[in-house]
Design an enzyme around this catalytic site. Structure first.
Site, PDB file in Angstrom:
ATOM      1  N   ASP A   9       0.869  -1.179   0.000  1.00 38.56           N
ATOM      2  CA  ASP A   9       0.000   0.000   0.000  1.00 38.56           C
ATOM      3  C   ASP A   9       0.904   1.227   0.000  1.00 38.56           C
ATOM      4  O   ASP A   9       2.108   1.134   0.244  1.00 38.56           O
ATOM      5  CB  ASP A   9      -0.883  -0.015   1.263  1.00 38.56           C
ATOM      6  CG  ASP A   9      -1.807   1.189   1.333  1.00 38.56           C
ATOM      7  OD1 ASP A   9      -2.537   1.435   0.352  1.00 38.56           O
ATOM      8  OD2 ASP A   9      -1.787   1.916   2.335  1.00 38.56           O
ATOM      9  N   SER A  10       0.294   2.384  -0.238  1.00 42.00           N
ATOM     10  CA  SER A  10       1.054   3.626  -0.190  1.00 42.00           C
ATOM     11  C   SER A  10       1.506   3.946   1.234  1.00 42.00           C
ATOM     12  O   SER A  10       2.411   4.743   1.430  1.00 42.00           O
ATOM     13  CB  SER A  10       0.196   4.765  -0.729  1.00 42.00           C
ATOM     14  OG  SER A  10      -1.029   4.820  -0.025  1.00 42.00           O
ATOM     15  N   CYS A  72      -3.849  -1.020  -1.941  1.00 43.24           N
ATOM     16  CA  CYS A  72      -4.113   0.391  -2.222  1.00 43.24           C
ATOM     17  C   CYS A  72      -5.068   0.507  -3.417  1.00 43.24           C
ATOM     18  O   CYS A  72      -4.793  -0.028  -4.496  1.00 43.24           O
ATOM     19  CB  CYS A  72      -2.778   1.055  -2.539  1.00 43.24           C
ATOM     20  SG  CYS A  72      -2.907   2.787  -2.944  1.00 43.24           S
ATOM     21  N   GLU A 151      -5.732   9.690   9.267  1.00 43.02           N
ATOM     22  CA  GLU A 151      -4.360   9.541   9.783  1.00 43.02           C
ATOM     23  C   GLU A 151      -4.118  10.431  11.001  1.00 43.02           C
ATOM     24  O   GLU A 151      -3.296  10.117  11.848  1.00 43.02           O
ATOM     25  CB  GLU A 151      -3.344   9.819   8.678  1.00 43.02           C
ATOM     26  CG  GLU A 151      -3.443   8.790   7.591  1.00 43.02           C
ATOM     27  CD  GLU A 151      -2.129   8.442   6.912  1.00 43.02           C
ATOM     28  OE1 GLU A 151      -1.093   9.013   7.271  1.00 43.02           O
ATOM     29  OE2 GLU A 151      -2.176   7.586   6.016  1.00 43.02           O
ATOM     30  N   CYS A 184     -11.389   3.336  -0.917  1.00 45.17           N
ATOM     31  CA  CYS A 184     -10.092   3.822  -0.409  1.00 45.17           C
ATOM     32  C   CYS A 184      -9.814   3.080   0.894  1.00 45.17           C
ATOM     33  O   CYS A 184     -10.742   2.844   1.690  1.00 45.17           O
ATOM     34  CB  CYS A 184     -10.158   5.329  -0.161  1.00 45.17           C
ATOM     35  SG  CYS A 184      -8.677   5.997   0.613  1.00 45.17           S
ATOM     36  N   HIS A 186      -8.602   3.876   3.666  1.00 40.37           N
ATOM     37  CA  HIS A 186      -8.851   4.539   4.948  1.00 40.37           C
ATOM     38  C   HIS A 186     -10.332   4.649   5.293  1.00 40.37           C
ATOM     39  O   HIS A 186     -10.684   4.879   6.442  1.00 40.37           O
ATOM     40  CB  HIS A 186      -8.276   5.963   4.922  1.00 40.37           C
ATOM     41  CG  HIS A 186      -6.785   6.029   4.911  1.00 40.37           C
ATOM     42  ND1 HIS A 186      -6.021   5.426   3.942  1.00 40.37           N
ATOM     43  CD2 HIS A 186      -5.918   6.644   5.750  1.00 40.37           C
ATOM     44  CE1 HIS A 186      -4.740   5.671   4.192  1.00 40.37           C
ATOM     45  NE2 HIS A 186      -4.655   6.411   5.277  1.00 40.37           N
TER      46      HIS A 186
HETATM   47  N1  DGL Z   1      -4.125   3.852   0.005  1.00 43.51           N
HETATM   48  C1  DGL Z   1      -4.718   4.890  -0.787  1.00 43.51           C
HETATM   49  C2  DGL Z   1      -5.943   4.309  -1.528  1.00 43.51           C
HETATM   50  O1  DGL Z   1      -6.555   3.352  -1.108  1.00 43.51           O
HETATM   51  C3  DGL Z   1      -5.092   6.099   0.031  1.00 43.51           C
HETATM   52  C4  DGL Z   1      -3.901   6.919   0.492  1.00 43.51           C
HETATM   53  C5  DGL Z   1      -3.130   7.536  -0.661  1.00 43.51           C
HETATM   54  O2  DGL Z   1      -3.630   8.479  -1.304  1.00 43.51           O
HETATM   55  O3  DGL Z   1      -2.022   7.080  -0.907  1.00 43.51           O
HETATM   56  O4  DGL Z   1      -6.309   4.828  -2.552  1.00 43.51           O
END
Ligand code: DGL
Length: 294
Positions: A9-10, A72, A151, A184, A186
């Site tokens: 993931d990012s 992600c 976050e 997403c 989060h």
């Molecule tokens: N993990 C990213 C997503 O699910 C969200 C956070 C980001 O923008 O990197 O799209």
């Protein structure tokens, strides 16, 4: 040791996917890469996200995973096809499982999709939904402020969260959707706030749950025996392991046992040079929480 399931993931958000995977595959172990040095991906171009995703996967391949999960949404939207072309191991993304669940739950009603700017602009969810139901009505909205609010530790009942969520979702609600697809990593943490605005008649779809089901299918034989590694998560991050370990517990729903720093320079300079990166990671003094790998 059995082959792990690798997840990337990012940053932190993919731990919501790991939480679901662990429930679905309690005897498997997981290795996770969070690109905390380069998060967010949600406002970056497709080429950049593809490059980052390839680097993450090259790093993870050293663990000889049986399956790789692009947790992600942004990376799944932009890089999944490329990854599936270049990697021998099955690569599962979150878009298709989420889309499938949304079509089923919508039952011909309109589907509302929310995600990062990049995910929404890519129209990846649109394509995946129309692949299943070409007649599906879709409304979509990028909600870029939500990632940083999660976050920051803001709760769904926080007044600022409620105000921002209302602002983003109001326009979608006018289309009377049957489902809200939380596209997403989060967003499941804000589920309550979404439910409050959308009302009880709108089903909230968490791509993470449905991705876990897909991973079970793809991984073939789930580990059935109980073993010491079962359910454990070994995390590598490209920046600030301490912050990741502290905040990650909320996403995983329990404390993280092992978080290790991987220098981005090593990742870029030596893509796939597995052992070099691994050695650096283990010896880095910023490594926190050795868990039972110490
Ligand atoms: N993990 C990213 C997503 O699910 C969200 C956070 C980001 O923008 O990197 O799209």
């Amino acid at each position: 040791m059995k082959r792990p399931i690798a997840v990337f993931d990012s940053g932190l958000g993919g731990l919501t996917v790991v939480a679901q995977l662990r429930r679905a595959l309690p005897n498997d172990w997981f290795v996770y890469f969070g690109d905390t040095a380069r998060v967010p991906y949600g406002c970056k171009s497709a080429d950049t996200v593809k490059r980052f995703a390839i680097q993450a996967v090259e790093f993870l391949l050293q663990f000889e995973p049986k399956t790789i999960v692009a947790a992600c949404n942004t990376a799944s939207a932009m890089a999944l096809e490329t990854l599936q072309e270049v990697v021998d191991v099955p690569v599962v993304g979150v878009i298709e499982p989420g889309a499938k669940a949304a079509v089923q739950a919508a039952n011909q009603r309109c589907i509302a999709v929310i995600g990062t700017e990049a995910t929404i602009n890519s129209q990846a969810y649109h394509r995946a939904i129309w692949q299943i139901d070409p007649q599906a009505r879709i409304v979509a909205k990028a909600c870029p402020l939500l990632v940083s609010m999660v976050e920051e530790g803001r709760q769904p009942t926080d007044a600022v969260v409620e105000m921002v969520v209302k602002e983003y979702l109001q326009g979608l609600k006018e289309h009377e959707p049957g489902v809200l697809l939380m596209g997403c990593t989060h967003y499941p943490l804000l589920r309550e706030a979404f439910g409050k605005v959308m009302g009880p008649e709108v089903t909230l779809i968490d791509s993470a749950c449905h991705t876990a089901k897909k991973v079970v299918e793809v991984s073939g034989e789930a580990n059935t025996e109980k073993n010491a590694e079962g359910g454990t998560v070994r995390c590598y991050v490209s920046d600030n392991a301490e912050r990741f370990a502290t905040l990650g517990a909320r996403f995983l729903n329990e404390p993280l046992g092992y978080v290790s720093y991987v220098p981005l320079d090593a990742l870029i300079a030596d893509p796939g040079g597995a052992l070099g990166v691994m050695a650096n990671a283990k010896e880095d003094p910023r490594h926190v929480g050795r868990g039972h790998w110490g």
